[in-house]
Write an enzyme that holds these catalytic residues in place. Structure first.
Site, PDB file in Angstrom:
ATOM      1  N   ASP A 160       0.814  -1.219   0.000  1.00 12.23           N
ATOM      2  CA  ASP A 160       0.000   0.000   0.000  1.00 12.23           C
ATOM      3  C   ASP A 160       0.839   1.256   0.000  1.00 12.23           C
ATOM      4  O   ASP A 160       0.437   2.286  -0.535  1.00 12.23           O
ATOM      5  CB  ASP A 160      -0.910   0.029   1.235  1.00 12.23           C
ATOM      6  CG  ASP A 160      -2.218  -0.653   0.963  1.00 12.23           C
ATOM      7  OD1 ASP A 160      -2.655  -1.449   1.783  1.00 12.23           O
ATOM      8  OD2 ASP A 160      -2.791  -0.354  -0.115  1.00 12.23           O
ATOM      9  N   ASP A 209      -6.073   6.873  -1.082  1.00 11.30           N
ATOM     10  CA  ASP A 209      -5.240   8.017  -0.724  1.00 11.30           C
ATOM     11  C   ASP A 209      -5.892   9.343  -1.066  1.00 11.30           C
ATOM     12  O   ASP A 209      -5.777  10.309  -0.338  1.00 11.30           O
ATOM     13  CB  ASP A 209      -3.881   7.897  -1.427  1.00 11.30           C
ATOM     14  CG  ASP A 209      -3.163   6.628  -1.020  1.00 11.30           C
ATOM     15  OD1 ASP A 209      -2.820   5.829  -1.901  1.00 11.30           O
ATOM     16  OD2 ASP A 209      -2.966   6.445   0.187  1.00 11.30           O
ATOM     17  N   HIS A 238     -14.879   8.784 -17.985  1.00 13.80           N
ATOM     18  CA  HIS A 238     -15.454   9.168 -19.264  1.00 13.80           C
ATOM     19  C   HIS A 238     -14.448  10.013 -20.014  1.00 13.80           C
ATOM     20  O   HIS A 238     -13.884  10.946 -19.459  1.00 13.80           O
ATOM     21  CB  HIS A 238     -16.731   9.985 -19.048  1.00 13.80           C
ATOM     22  CG  HIS A 238     -17.861   9.164 -18.527  1.00 13.80           C
ATOM     23  ND1 HIS A 238     -18.516   8.237 -19.300  1.00 13.80           N
ATOM     24  CD2 HIS A 238     -18.446   9.120 -17.300  1.00 13.80           C
ATOM     25  CE1 HIS A 238     -19.463   7.656 -18.573  1.00 13.80           C
ATOM     26  NE2 HIS A 238     -19.445   8.172 -17.365  1.00 13.80           N
ATOM     27  N   CYS A 243     -13.816   5.899 -23.249  1.00 16.64           N
ATOM     28  CA  CYS A 243     -14.162   6.002 -24.661  1.00 16.64           C
ATOM     29  C   CYS A 243     -13.039   6.742 -25.383  1.00 16.64           C
ATOM     30  O   CYS A 243     -12.483   7.689 -24.838  1.00 16.64           O
ATOM     31  CB  CYS A 243     -15.450   6.815 -24.822  1.00 16.64           C
ATOM     32  SG  CYS A 243     -16.821   6.149 -23.881  1.00 16.64           S
ATOM     33  N   SER A 257     -15.947   2.742 -25.437  1.00 19.24           N
ATOM     34  CA  SER A 257     -15.723   1.560 -24.611  1.00 19.24           C
ATOM     35  C   SER A 257     -17.033   1.216 -23.946  1.00 19.24           C
ATOM     36  O   SER A 257     -17.691   2.078 -23.392  1.00 19.24           O
ATOM     37  CB  SER A 257     -14.701   1.856 -23.522  1.00 19.24           C
ATOM     38  OG  SER A 257     -13.426   1.814 -24.021  1.00 19.24           O
ATOM     39  N   SER A 313     -19.673  -1.071 -21.397  1.00 13.37           N
ATOM     40  CA  SER A 313     -19.674  -1.701 -20.082  1.00 13.37           C
ATOM     41  C   SER A 313     -20.086  -3.152 -20.240  1.00 13.37           C
ATOM     42  O   SER A 313     -20.627  -3.560 -21.271  1.00 13.37           O
ATOM     43  CB  SER A 313     -20.629  -0.978 -19.158  1.00 13.37           C
ATOM     44  OG  SER A 313     -21.906  -0.969 -19.742  1.00 13.37           O
TER      45      SER A 313
END
Lengths: 367, 562
Positions: A55, A96, A140, A182, A208, A210
């Protein structure tokens, strides 16, 4: 007693030239219907942690909280497979940058290192010239830009400039850039720094898509490219020797509907010799310690000084809430700007002068 | 008609005066108010620094003991020679190594010191006589008949800055001083390769400026193993106890650190600041299952599986959230009672003496077996006192490697003294200081030049006064550092180079230098056109009208004349 170091360990160094791994995983969209972007990022986070990156070396930026969103019928979970097979949120997620902290400015500050001095260690990218960095962006996007938080955008030129600044300051050895939006391929068109490899989920002009909605949760759970990427990564374990050419084959057009693209011309090594674990995992180089130093002095006894003199320090506490300062604060001096109506006023003045000089009916003399 | 004539003239004057106002007052006002504040930067000096010409100077003293030089050779000393070696690393970086060698004969006290029975004692008494300044070396030439060194050893390198060199008999060497010096030169050069800066080290230190593949495999491993130069480091010692039910471990870490580690860190204080902490982690497992080897009745960890040990443990180690300094982790793992004893095997399946391994730019892990301290069948938990001297011996060796104290093997006829209680010989410290100064100078010059290039390229970034001040102070410190390296003042050179790197990093990483706004040209037009076009069109058109009228009148005048 000096002994000669083992020299066959030097052979390992040549394969990749890196000693540590970092990952910067960013989800840029908010609102409940963008659940899939958070699930995308969390599934890459999960794979990267499973393969060994700790992490402290991951900067995770999530623009919205889906697990504790009040529209989530299963609180504290984020699923990536329908029928709730795989909960990628778990109980050891360390975010974070969250919520409104995920901005273009903060993202660029993390990459270039130009953070204010008060930023804690977990929010910084403390890479050096021997770090391999994985950068994953999802959200997006459009032709040449990526939308952050529904209100601002980062352009591909800014991203390329940020990478160039990282290169100038030797903040990476090799960098893998993956983007699932996209028209994602437009984001890596402008890269010009060396040692960059980029993958995108769709070409310019394509969207792109889903993957699958879950009827119980009510939203789409994952994007197609990241779904198949996660399936591919589930087969990788820390000692596997799979290389990048296999990663390029993830999600062909038949499964993804869009055409994934990649760019390797700036990368110095041949992609066939680059292991997946060079970026997604954290395999340490090891050298056996052959020497030891002969120490013969006995341990000094620490003096007992706590009992003898009681050290009195005058502790002063800072005013927690400087109320008096806030009440009597003067307004901050800002730079002088001309008043807002200035330009409009200027037009009006000029037009008035013209009309006065020529008279309205003589306007044809002007035009 | 006359009225309209006057009116027209007034109109023309008005149009002309407005046009004049707009051009003379409006345009400069707009330019000034939309300008970004950029403080002045010493660009010329920065461009000068882009071409780095480094000169490294070291003083060497060669002392002839009795029996090494003939009386007529001794008459000609003391004599000083200067040797220069030039290397062009790439088109922007050139290096010059200068060694000023002074030859002299030994004083009476030095002769007495050289009469000690062993080389180590001779070294100690020579050191008591005089202390060499930082960066310099003294080589004592002893005759072949001397008993200080054993048979096959020709050179002894001491703990401080002295070396003993044995030469052959005078008959073989030659009669004149020139022949003697010519005989000595390659031997002295060999010693300098080990004790002072070598070309490999310096070019490795320049890796920030020059990306290239060195010929030597070991040096690339060396450059990847050691941490990069940083103003501070954090060292964390962790004791991992996976089985508190069986072992109750006691380690006197404070005393051990004070006795064994602190002297080294104090000696290294001109190079960097160190902060130390320690912790004990319970129930921390290794994450790798060791194999049981019945032939040795012990558990074995292979070299291949060692790489997977670190990651599961690292998640639990923690670090100081306040500083961004690199962290060195040293872990001491005591195996649980069911997996004791645990040994590490190297790639050739041999047992490792130290039972420890380290990872470049991370730290080291040592496995400490405690099953020998108690018999089977005793009541658990057992109290165990850890032998800190043994543990710290290994950690100290790993610390030396990780900090960049190179241990390239010297030639076979050399004998190197063990490094003493502080863990670092003086000449090793000098070597570290040379490579750190060069590394700092190289990094600071690349930072400053790339910052200047960046600010030049992007015209929209605001350059505040404090950034300009940092840049100027970085440039000044760099110039001073290069000058001090030329003269040979190693201590000052390192200090100036550290100041330079701090100032340049502060300037480069200043939060105000973020160029966020990228305006494509069409957006710029889209902003300015609605503001200025409606204002400019009437002015332009009226000016055109005036010009066309003037031209027409002139044509009429011409026509009238003819």
């Amino acid at each position: 007693m000096l002994a000669i170091l083992l020299t066959d360990s030097a052979g390992q160094f040549f394969s990749s030239g890196h000693t540590n791994n970092w990952a910067v995983l960013v989800c840029t969209s908010r609102f409940w219907f963008n659940y899939r972007h958070v699930a995308n990022t969390l599934s890459v986070y999960r794979s990267v942690k499973r393969l060994g990156i700790p992490d402290s070396h991951i900067v995770l930026m999530l623009a919205d909280d889906m697990a504790c969103n009040h529209r989530n019928p299963k609180p504290a979970t984020v699923f990536s497979h329908k029928n709730m097979e795989l909960n990628v949120y778990g109980d050891d997620v360390e975010v974070d940058y969250r919520g409104y902290e995920v901005t273009v400015e903060n993202f660029l500050r993390v990459l270039t290192g130009r953070l204010p001095p008060s930023t804690p260690r977990s929010k910084r990218l403390l890479s050096d010239d021997r770090s391999n960095i994985l950068i994953y962006l999802t959200g997006h996007g459009g032709n040449g830009f990526l939308k952050f938080q529904d209100s601002e955008e980062i352009s591909n030129v800014e991203l390329a400039d940020a990478f160039e600044q990282m290169w100038q300051k030797r903040r990476y050895n090799e960098l893998l850039f993956i983007i699932d939006t996209c028209q994602g391929a437009s984001m890596y068109e402008r890269f010009y720094s060396p040692n960059l490899m980029a993958l995108a989920s769709s070409q310019v002009g394509e969207d792109s898509l889903s993957h699958q909605p879950d009827l119980a949760i009510g939203v789409h759970l994952m994007d197609r490219y990241t779904f198949y990427l996660l399936e591919f990564l589930e087969d990788i374990h820390p000692a596997s020797k799979t290389n990048m050419n296999d990663l390029f084959k993830v999600c062909p057009k038949s499964q993804c509907v869009s055409t994934p693209g990649h760019r390797t011309d700036l990368f110095l090594r041949d992609p066939g010799s680059v292991l997946i674990t060079d970026f997604f995992g954290s395999v340490r180089k090891i050298e056996i310690t052959m020497e030891t130093i002969n120490l013969t002095d006995p341990i000094k006894q620490m003096e007992e000084n706590s009992g003898n003199d009681v050290q009195t320090e005058n502790n002063t506490y800072v005013d927690q809430l400087p109320v008096s300062e806030i009440i009597h604060q003067k307004p901050k001096q800002r730079d002088w700007h001309p008043p807002d109506g200035f330009i409009l006023g200027l037009w009006t003045l000029i037009l008035l002068v013209f009309f006065k000089t020529y008279g309205v009916k003589h306007l044809k003399h002007v035009f | 008609m006359a009225v309209t004539e006057v009116e027209r003239r007034r109109g023309k004057l008005a149009a002309l005066s407005i046009a004049a106002m707009v051009i003379l007052v409006g345009v400069p006002l707009w330019w000034k108010t939309t300008q970004t504040y950029r403080a002045w930067l010493p660009v010329a000096q920065i461009n000068e620094l882009a071409k780095l010409q480094l000169q490294l100077s070291a003083d060497v003293e060669v002392v002839f003991a009795r029996g090494t030089a003939t009386p007529e050779q001794q008459k000609k000393v003391p004599v000083t020679q200067t040797q220069d070696e030039d290397h062009a690393v790439d088109e922007d970086t050139t290096l010059r190594y200068r060694h000023e060698t002074r030859y002299r004969t030994a004083t009476v006290m030095e002769e007495d010191a050289l009469k000690q029975p062993t080389a180590a004692e001779a070294d100690l008494s020579l050191h008591r006589l005089s202390e060499s300044p930082c960066g310099s070396l003294v080589i004592y030439v002893i005759p072949e008949s001397s008993s200080l060194l054993p048979e096959n050893v020709n050179v002894y390198i001491g703990q401080r800055r002295t070396a003993l060199l044995r030469i052959g008999a005078q008959m073989k060497v030659g009669k004149t001083l020139k022949q003697l010096l010519a005989h000595l030169e390659p031997r002295v050069k060999q010693i300098l390769q080990v004790m002072s800066f070598s070309h490999n080290d310096i070019t490795a230190a320049l890796s920030d400026r020059v990306r290239f593949s060195p010929d030597n495999k070991e040096s690339i491993a060396d450059s990847m193993r050691a941490f990069k130069s940083s103003p501070g480091y954090e060292i964390t010692f962790s004791l991992l106890n996976p089985d508190p039910k069986s072992h109750r471990l006691h380690w006197d870490i404070e005393g051990a650190v004070q006795t064994y580690i602190q002297p080294l860190l104090t000696k290294l204080s001109p190079v960097a600041n160190f902060s130390l902490d320690s912790q004990i982690l319970y129930y921390a497992m290794l994450g790798v299952n060791p194999r049981y080897d019945s032939s040795r009745s012990a558990y074995i960890l292979n070299a291949d599986s060692l790489a997977h040990v670190i990651n599961p443990v690292e998640a639990r180690l923690g670090s100081n959230a306040a500083s961004s300094n690199p962290v060195l982790n040293f872990l001491l793992y005591v195996p649980d009672a069911h997996h004791s004893p645990l040994y590490i095997h190297d790639h050739k399946k041999r047992e490792v003496q130290t039972n420890a391994f380290h990872s470049p730019r991370w730290g080291g892990i040592m496995v400490y077996n405690v099953n020998g301290f108690y018999q089977t069948g005793t009541n658990f938990p057992v109290d165990v006192n850890i032998n800190m001297a043994k543990v710290m011996g290994v950690f100290l060796a790993q610390l030396r490697l990780l900090l960049g104290v190179q241990s390239t093997a010297p030639p076979s006829s050399f004998q190197v003294a063990p490094c003493g209680s502080s863990g670092l010989a003086d000449w090793e410290l000098d070597r570290l200081m040379w490579s750190r100064s060069v590394e700092n100078v190289a990094t600071a010059t690349t930072t400053i030049t790339s910052l200047a290039q960046l600010l030049d390229q992007i015209g929209n970034i605001v350059i505040n006064d404090n950034i300009a001040q940092q840049v100027s102070s970085a440039v000044t410190s760099l110039q001073l550092a290069v000058a001090e390296l030329e003269v040979g003042n190693l201590g000052f050179a390192l200090q100036y180079s550290k100041e330079a790197i701090l100032a340049s990093e502060k300037a480069f990483f200043d939060p105000s230098l973020l160029h966020l706004l990228y305006f494509p040209d069409d957006q710029k037009f889209a902003i300015y056109i609605p503001l200025f076009l409606p204002m400019c069109v009437p002015i332009l058109l009226s000016l055109l009208k005036i010009v066309s009228e003037v031209r027409q009148r002139r044509r009429e005048k011409q026509a009238k004349k003819d």
